[in-house]
Design a protein around this motif. Structure first.
Motif, PDB file in Angstrom:
ATOM      1  N   GLN A  13     -18.955  -1.335   1.275  1.00 15.15           N
ATOM      2  CA  GLN A  13     -18.557  -1.366   2.692  1.00 15.15           C
ATOM      3  C   GLN A  13     -19.045  -2.627   3.384  1.00 15.15           C
ATOM      4  O   GLN A  13     -18.288  -3.308   4.080  1.00 15.15           O
ATOM      5  CB  GLN A  13     -19.117  -0.124   3.390  1.00 15.15           C
ATOM      6  CG  GLN A  13     -18.894  -0.093   4.891  1.00 15.15           C
ATOM      7  CD  GLN A  13     -20.189  -0.193   5.645  1.00 15.15           C
ATOM      8  OE1 GLN A  13     -21.095   0.606   5.465  1.00 15.15           O
ATOM      9  NE2 GLN A  13     -20.306  -1.173   6.508  1.00 15.15           N
ATOM     10  N   LEU A  17     -16.723  -5.890   4.824  1.00  8.70           N
ATOM     11  CA  LEU A  17     -16.883  -6.459   6.166  1.00  8.70           C
ATOM     12  C   LEU A  17     -17.183  -7.950   6.086  1.00  8.70           C
ATOM     13  O   LEU A  17     -16.615  -8.766   6.832  1.00  8.70           O
ATOM     14  CB  LEU A  17     -18.007  -5.744   6.914  1.00  8.70           C
ATOM     15  CG  LEU A  17     -17.685  -4.412   7.575  1.00  8.70           C
ATOM     16  CD1 LEU A  17     -18.929  -3.823   8.226  1.00  8.70           C
ATOM     17  CD2 LEU A  17     -16.572  -4.564   8.605  1.00  8.70           C
ATOM     18  N   TYR A  43     -16.091 -13.118  15.843  1.00  5.37           N
ATOM     19  CA  TYR A  43     -16.528 -11.782  15.410  1.00  5.37           C
ATOM     20  C   TYR A  43     -17.062 -10.998  16.608  1.00  5.37           C
ATOM     21  O   TYR A  43     -16.705  -9.825  16.823  1.00  5.37           O
ATOM     22  CB  TYR A  43     -17.580 -11.981  14.333  1.00  5.37           C
ATOM     23  CG  TYR A  43     -18.347 -10.769  13.866  1.00  5.37           C
ATOM     24  CD1 TYR A  43     -17.882  -9.995  12.813  1.00  5.37           C
ATOM     25  CD2 TYR A  43     -19.579 -10.436  14.430  1.00  5.37           C
ATOM     26  CE1 TYR A  43     -18.611  -8.909  12.339  1.00  5.37           C
ATOM     27  CE2 TYR A  43     -20.309  -9.363  13.970  1.00  5.37           C
ATOM     28  CZ  TYR A  43     -19.824  -8.603  12.925  1.00  5.37           C
ATOM     29  OH  TYR A  43     -20.558  -7.538  12.469  1.00  5.37           O
ATOM     30  N   ILE A 145     -13.776   2.201   6.604  1.00  4.32           N
ATOM     31  CA  ILE A 145     -13.987   0.756   6.560  1.00  4.32           C
ATOM     32  C   ILE A 145     -13.644   0.217   5.171  1.00  4.32           C
ATOM     33  O   ILE A 145     -12.994  -0.824   5.029  1.00  4.32           O
ATOM     34  CB  ILE A 145     -15.436   0.410   6.932  1.00  4.32           C
ATOM     35  CG1 ILE A 145     -15.685   0.687   8.411  1.00  4.32           C
ATOM     36  CG2 ILE A 145     -15.742  -1.061   6.621  1.00  4.32           C
ATOM     37  CD1 ILE A 145     -17.119   0.441   8.853  1.00  4.32           C
ATOM     38  N   GLY A 149     -10.680  -2.371   4.671  1.00 10.34           N
ATOM     39  CA  GLY A 149     -11.041  -3.659   4.081  1.00 10.34           C
ATOM     40  C   GLY A 149     -10.291  -3.927   2.793  1.00 10.34           C
ATOM     41  O   GLY A 149      -9.833  -5.047   2.538  1.00 10.34           O
ATOM     42  N   ALA A 204     -13.453  -7.492  11.625  1.00 15.04           N
ATOM     43  CA  ALA A 204     -14.788  -7.198  11.107  1.00 15.04           C
ATOM     44  C   ALA A 204     -15.732  -6.802  12.236  1.00 15.04           C
ATOM     45  O   ALA A 204     -16.522  -5.856  12.105  1.00 15.04           O
ATOM     46  CB  ALA A 204     -15.336  -8.409  10.351  1.00 15.04           C
ATOM     47  N   ALA A 208     -17.471  -3.105  12.639  1.00 17.48           N
ATOM     48  CA  ALA A 208     -18.923  -3.025  12.505  1.00 17.48           C
ATOM     49  C   ALA A 208     -19.589  -2.475  13.757  1.00 17.48           C
ATOM     50  O   ALA A 208     -20.710  -1.954  13.681  1.00 17.48           O
ATOM     51  CB  ALA A 208     -19.492  -4.406  12.187  1.00 17.48           C
TER      52      ALA A 208
END
Length: 304
Positions: A13, A17, A43, A145, A149, A204, A208
């Protein structure tokens, strides 16, 4: 064994990311030859924009989907206003200019959203666990995620390898002067690539955010790891960025999970707990140094 599996999934994971962040950076660095220290700010901006849109729409999914084109437009504006003037400059001037962008975005966030951090709650439908194996639960949001991803990684690989835009991206990474001489609009290509990199960074950041927090400078530390990843994988290589991100993710998470117990053999419990994260970070740089000694262009970088 179950604990090891869970920690390895956490490493996957984290790696995915990091891949999203590093993929945009390696595209920008590999094609434009642009050292962009402000990539971590994109980001951060993706997370703040998502926080705002999720609040407006009262929907995590809708807010996240709207944040992606908003981050793309932000990337296009930054490229047109600032980055386009840096392509012909040397790397030192690019570093100084993009460091200035970091300060600009940090102050912009402070003016618009205030100095206090924000939080994005895990959406209700993902605020549960799923069984990876019988009797082995795993947080559904972290699993989501991994799925997102992986899907983005596959789509990006298809885009780069199978489409005309991908062909131009690969050609630009090899010889941008030549594709300019063939009549390709370099400025438009660079704008699209930078905007695409901004989308990956923003994605990302917003994914997150529920795991950490949305705060000023949140992209600064993770940017260092992103640069490490593209150095290990090879500048301009999407495949290299993916492989290196997986390696870095596993080293960081598995090291943090298992090193404390190993260090307790030699140190006190408190000293082992504080030393383990630092050693995990050091191991990442040791791997980078080893790769550079063995293959200076990175794992999948082009030899020149």
């Amino acid at each position: 064994m179950d604990y090891l599996l869970l920690q390895m999934l956490n490493g996957v994971q984290l790696g995915l990311l990091m891949f999203l962040l590093a993929a945009g950076l390696t595209l920008t660095f590999g094609i434009m030859d642009l050292v962009n220290l402000a990539h971590g700010s994109l980001y951060m901006m993706g997370a703040y924009i998502a926080w705002t849109l999720i609040g407006w729409t009262d929907s995590f999914v809708l807010g996240a989907l709207l944040a992606l084109p908003a981050t793309f437009l932000l990337g296009i504006v930054v490229e047109a206003v600032v980055m386009r003037r840096l392509y012909v400059r040397d790397h030192l001037e690019q570093v100084l200019a993009t460091f200035g962008l970091i300060l600009f975005f940090n102050e912009l966030v402070r003016v618009i959203w205030g100095p206090a951090g924000k939080s994005i709650a895990v959406p209700a439908f993902l605020n549960r666990t799923v069984e990876i194996l019988p009797g082995v639960p795993y947080p559904a949001y972290r699993f989501a995620i991994i799925v997102v991803g992986a899907v983005v990684a596959v789509l990006l690989a298809w885009l780069v390898a199978r489409t005309r835009i991908g062909m131009l991206i690969r050609a630009g990474a090899s010889n941008r002067r030549m594709i300019g001489a063939l009549g390709i609009n370099i400025e438009l290509l660079f704008s699209l690539v930078f905007g695409l990199g901004a989308v990956f960074a923003g994605l990302a950041g917003l994914m997150a955010a529920p795991l950490t927090s949305v705060k000023i400078g949140m992209g600064d530390d993770i940017l260092i790891l992103a640069f490490v990843i593209i150095v290990i994988g090879g500048i301009g290589s999407i495949k290299g960025a993916f492989v290196a991100a997986m390696v870095v993710g596993q080293i960081d998470i598995v090291g943090r999970a298992f090193l404390p117990d190993l260090l307790k053999t030699f140190l006190s419990a408190s000293a082992a707990s504080s030393a383990a994260p630092a050693i995990s970070q050091v191991l990442i740089y040791v791997v980078m140094a080893g790769v550079l000694v063995w293959r200076p262009t990175g794992l999948f970088g082009q030899r020149t």
